[in-house]
Design a protein around this motif. Sequence first.
Motif, short mmCIF file in Angstrom:
data_model
loop_
_atom_site.label_atom_id
_atom_site.label_comp_id
_atom_site.label_asym_id
_atom_site.label_seq_id
_atom_site.Cartn_x
_atom_site.Cartn_y
_atom_site.Cartn_z
N LEU A 178 -3.24 -12.63 -11.36
CA LEU A 178 -3.81 -11.32 -11.66
C LEU A 178 -4.94 -11.40 -12.68
O LEU A 178 -5.90 -10.63 -12.62
CB LEU A 178 -2.72 -10.37 -12.14
CG LEU A 178 -1.68 -9.97 -11.08
CD1 LEU A 178 -0.65 -9.03 -11.69
CD2 LEU A 178 -2.36 -9.33 -9.87
N ASP A 179 -4.84 -12.34 -13.62
CA ASP A 179 -5.88 -12.42 -14.66
C ASP A 179 -7.11 -13.20 -14.19
O ASP A 179 -8.08 -13.33 -14.91
CB ASP A 179 -5.32 -13.05 -15.94
CG ASP A 179 -4.82 -14.47 -15.75
OD1 ASP A 179 -4.74 -14.92 -14.58
OD2 ASP A 179 -4.52 -15.14 -16.75
N ALA A 180 -7.07 -13.70 -12.95
CA ALA A 180 -8.22 -14.44 -12.41
C ALA A 180 -8.60 -13.95 -11.02
O ALA A 180 -9.28 -14.65 -10.28
CB ALA A 180 -7.89 -15.94 -12.39
N ASP A 181 -8.17 -12.75 -10.66
CA ASP A 181 -8.47 -12.20 -9.34
C ASP A 181 -9.88 -11.65 -9.36
O ASP A 181 -10.18 -10.74 -10.13
CB ASP A 181 -7.46 -11.10 -9.00
CG ASP A 181 -7.57 -10.65 -7.55
OD1 ASP A 181 -8.69 -10.36 -7.10
OD2 ASP A 181 -6.53 -10.58 -6.88
N PRO A 182 -10.79 -12.16 -8.51
CA PRO A 182 -12.18 -11.71 -8.56
C PRO A 182 -12.44 -10.40 -7.83
O PRO A 182 -13.48 -9.79 -8.03
CB PRO A 182 -12.93 -12.86 -7.88
CG PRO A 182 -11.94 -13.41 -6.90
CD PRO A 182 -10.59 -13.25 -7.54
N GLN A 183 -11.51 -9.95 -6.99
CA GLN A 183 -11.75 -8.78 -6.14
C GLN A 183 -11.16 -7.50 -6.71
O GLN A 183 -11.82 -6.46 -6.77
CB GLN A 183 -11.17 -9.03 -4.74
CG GLN A 183 -11.35 -7.86 -3.79
CD GLN A 183 -10.44 -7.96 -2.57
OE1 GLN A 183 -9.27 -8.32 -2.70
NE2 GLN A 183 -10.97 -7.64 -1.41
N PRO A 215 -9.66 -6.79 2.88
CA PRO A 215 -9.60 -8.24 2.87
C PRO A 215 -10.57 -8.81 1.84
O PRO A 215 -11.52 -8.12 1.45
CB PRO A 215 -10.04 -8.62 4.29
CG PRO A 215 -10.92 -7.49 4.73
CD PRO A 215 -10.33 -6.26 4.08
N MET A 216 -10.30 -10.01 1.39
CA MET A 216 -11.22 -10.67 0.46
C MET A 216 -12.18 -11.53 1.26
O MET A 216 -11.77 -12.42 1.99
CB MET A 216 -10.46 -11.55 -0.54
CG MET A 216 -11.38 -12.27 -1.53
SD MET A 216 -10.52 -13.43 -2.60
CE MET A 216 -9.72 -12.31 -3.75
N TYR A 217 -13.47 -11.23 1.12
CA TYR A 217 -14.53 -12.03 1.73
C TYR A 217 -15.37 -12.63 0.62
O TYR A 217 -15.98 -11.90 -0.17
CB TYR A 217 -15.43 -11.17 2.63
CG TYR A 217 -14.78 -10.67 3.91
CD1 TYR A 217 -13.51 -11.07 4.31
CD2 TYR A 217 -15.46 -9.79 4.74
CE1 TYR A 217 -12.93 -10.61 5.48
CE2 TYR A 217 -14.90 -9.33 5.92
CZ TYR A 217 -13.63 -9.73 6.28
OH TYR A 217 -13.07 -9.28 7.45
N ASN A 218 -15.40 -13.95 0.55
CA ASN A 218 -16.21 -14.63 -0.47
C ASN A 218 -15.95 -14.05 -1.86
O ASN A 218 -16.88 -13.75 -2.61
CB ASN A 218 -17.70 -14.55 -0.11
CG ASN A 218 -18.00 -15.28 1.19
OD1 ASN A 218 -17.50 -16.37 1.42
ND2 ASN A 218 -18.80 -14.66 2.05
N PHE A 219 -14.69 -13.88 -2.20
CA PHE A 219 -14.21 -13.46 -3.51
C PHE A 219 -14.48 -12.00 -3.83
O PHE A 219 -14.29 -11.56 -4.96
CB PHE A 219 -14.77 -14.36 -4.63
CG PHE A 219 -14.50 -15.81 -4.40
CD1 PHE A 219 -13.23 -16.33 -4.54
CD2 PHE A 219 -15.52 -16.66 -4.01
CE1 PHE A 219 -12.97 -17.67 -4.30
CE2 PHE A 219 -15.27 -18.00 -3.77
CZ PHE A 219 -13.99 -18.51 -3.92
N GLY A 220 -14.89 -11.21 -2.87
CA GLY A 220 -15.12 -9.80 -3.11
C GLY A 220 -14.65 -8.96 -1.94
O GLY A 220 -13.98 -9.45 -1.02
#
Length: 197
Positions: free
Chosen positions: A146-151, A94-99
């Motif tokens: 996809l080009d802005a996915d932080p995780q 899961p993504m938590y706080n962008f990570g």
Amino acid sequence: MNILQINSSLRGTQSESTRVANAIVAKVAAANPGATVTVRDLGANPHPVLDEAALGALFTPADQRTADQAARVALDDALIAEAQAADVIVLGAPMYNFGMPIQLKAWFDAIARAGVTFRYTENGPEGLLKNKKVYVATARGGIYPLDADPQVPHIRMLLNFLGLTDHQFIYSAGLAMGPEAAAKGQAEADAAVAALA
């Protein structure tokens, strides 16, 4: 075939990433009769994070470790052995706080060991966990191009560093954007699982 499932959500039975990871494991196991499945739930049973004591234990020669140091290293050894034995690894992320959750980061910290799961060469680092398929079930409240996915780039970099270069990400996105967006995100994840070879 040995399948290793790593769940890292804190949401237990309500976790979307775990739901999708379960579906991936079921699909892979069905295609490989006799497959064994090992499940490690880091949300329910977190692995200890890398701290000063753990680092000291890892850098102390094995024959000089205290009992506490040996016990701490053995915890990491168990995770490394599971990863080495696996033919397929399924990560619930899961993504938590962008990570990624700290629970999943602790797993990566535990299995990334120089000389064991990677090594440094004159041509740069070489991952040693090779010839394994990895599926990553991601769940996130928003929708990220996809080009802005932080995780995903961070997880992909860690996988590649360890030699786990054959990986596929399955996205369940938009889960916090209302019932319609959540249903669409879940349906897209289900379709991606159904399409797995």
